[in-house]
Scaffold this active site. Structure first.
Site, PDB file in Angstrom:
ATOM      1  N   SER A  34       0.800  -1.225   0.000  1.00 47.20           N
ATOM      2  CA  SER A  34       0.000   0.000   0.000  1.00 47.20           C
ATOM      3  C   SER A  34       0.832   1.272   0.000  1.00 47.20           C
ATOM      4  CB  SER A  34      -0.942   0.011   1.207  1.00 47.20           C
ATOM      5  OG  SER A  34      -0.210  -0.111   2.414  1.00 47.20           O
ATOM      6  N   ASP A 309      -3.077   8.416   7.691  1.00 44.34           N
ATOM      7  CA  ASP A 309      -4.066   7.539   8.303  1.00 44.34           C
ATOM      8  C   ASP A 309      -3.379   6.663   9.348  1.00 44.34           C
ATOM      9  OD1 ASP A 309      -2.781   5.503   6.894  1.00 44.34           O
ATOM     10  OD2 ASP A 309      -4.398   5.207   5.448  1.00 44.34           O
ATOM     11  N   HIS A 312      -0.197   5.026   7.209  1.00 42.49           N
ATOM     12  CA  HIS A 312       0.533   5.572   6.069  1.00 42.49           C
ATOM     13  C   HIS A 312       0.933   7.039   6.266  1.00 42.49           C
ATOM     14  CE1 HIS A 312      -2.023   2.258   4.540  1.00 42.49           C
ATOM     15  NE2 HIS A 312      -0.900   1.942   3.912  1.00 42.49           N
TER      16      HIS A 312
END
Length: 348
Positions: A34, A309, A312
């Site tokens: 991600s 978040d 991240h």
């Protein structure tokens, strides 16, 4: 599940069909999770997606793209900073790890062996368009970024108490197990003919808002999980040194992203941040519980925050990480930084 990668391969081969290979031009290929997924998971039936607001709030068009960021991610910024980087392909998929059983809770993701298979298909189609010799040259002169490892800890070993992997291994034994599987992946990249490969370690896993929300009472990092990053990064760098000796050239360079990230997590004010504990977007303690959604708390000034978040970095933090890739010393980059790597003769 094949929609996004095949779509990417098709479009990029068409791009290269009209491309005259130039000696100093480089393509850019991205593999991983991600941290570098640019939207491939948008096409998959999975919860590991970032295609709804407020993701992308600071992206140039202000819309969510599938990047796990308020704006640009690491791969985007490398592409912007790299000199003469051409269009390439991003095969990354949020939720994946080095190990095939990592991220099983996300169900439909593009695991790393599938990412490598898609690259093999890409190379074959490119050869059909511009000839094998030219395709081999494009691959050999390209830059590769691969980002794996974090999910093997937070979404596997430490995902639940008494996880299967934690029953099989102590953390001291699990880390070399993961590294040994990473070696196989990196050898496959080399066997494809790729010769400039940037390998990133994990960030400070125990210091992300998700772990603070679960394990911290006064903002201290979760020592047990942070220990995994402390063990993993040096062993990954040792693997890179071993592989370079085997191939007789500095094909691989490693980024100790635990050190790079911890610099501004530990001393945020030095880097212009005001908050290195809370996520900008989220809910619960440290905004670290659950996903970033349209119903989450969202900070007004993303420039003040290290974390976007629960897991991240913000775009600003991503830019500092990439700055470390390009200019970092031996504490951060081994054996060379990205500036030096890009200056080397790509025909290793």
């Amino acid at each position: 599940m094949e929609i996004s990668p095949f779509r990417v391969i098709f479009l990029l081969v068409l791009t290269f069909a009209n491309f005259k290979v130039r000696v100093q031009a480089r393509a850019f290929f991205v593999f991983g999770d991600s941290l570098v997924d640019n939207g491939n998971n948008n096409y998959l039936a999975t919860t590991a997606r970032a295609d709804s607001p407020p993701y992308g709030i600071d992206y140039p068009n202000g819309r969510p793209t599938g990047r796990f960021s308020n704006g640009l991610n690491i791969a985007d910024i490398i592409n912007l900073r790299g000199q003469k980087l051409l269009v390439g392909a991003n095969f990354a998929s949020a939720g994946v790890g080095v190990l095939n059983d990592t991220g099983v809770q996300f169900v439909n993701i593009i695991r790393i062996h599938e990412q490598l298979n898609y690259f093999a298909q890409y190379k074959e189609r490119l050869s059909e368009q511009i000839g094998k010799g030219n395709a081999d040259r494009v691959v050999a002169e390209s830059l590769v970024l691969i980002t794996l490892g974090g999910n093997d800890f937070v979404n596997n070993y430490y995902l639940v108490p008494f996880s299967l992997r934690s029953q099989q291994f102590s953390i001291q034994d699990y880390v070399p197990f993961v590294v040994s599987h990473y070696k196989t992946i990196l050898q496959k990249l080399y066997n494809f003919g790729l010769r400039r490969i940037l390998v990133t370690g994990t960030g400070p896993l125990g210091c992300v808002p998700a772990e603070l929300a679960l394990h911290s009472t006064n903002g201290e990092c979760a020592d047990i999980i942070q220990n995994a990053a402390t063990l993993f990064n040096p062993q990954l760098l040792s693997l890179i040194e071993e592989l370079n000796k085997e191939v007789g050239s500095n094909v691989f360079t490693g980024a100790n992203t635990n050190n790079i990230n911890f610099d501004f997590v530990d001393n945020p004010q030095k880097y212009g941040f005001k908050n290195s504990k809370d996520a900008c977007c989220g809910q619960g303690p440290y905004n670290g519980l659950g996903l970033c959604t349209p119903f989450s708390n969202v900070c007004d000034n993303r420039e003040d925050y290290v974390f976007w978040d629960a897991f991240h970095p913000t775009e600003k933090a991503n830019r500092l990480i990439v700055q470390g890739f390009f200019n970092g010393s031996g504490v951060h980059m081994h054996p060379v930084n990205l500036n030096t790597m890009l200056a080397l003769d790509s025909r290793a």
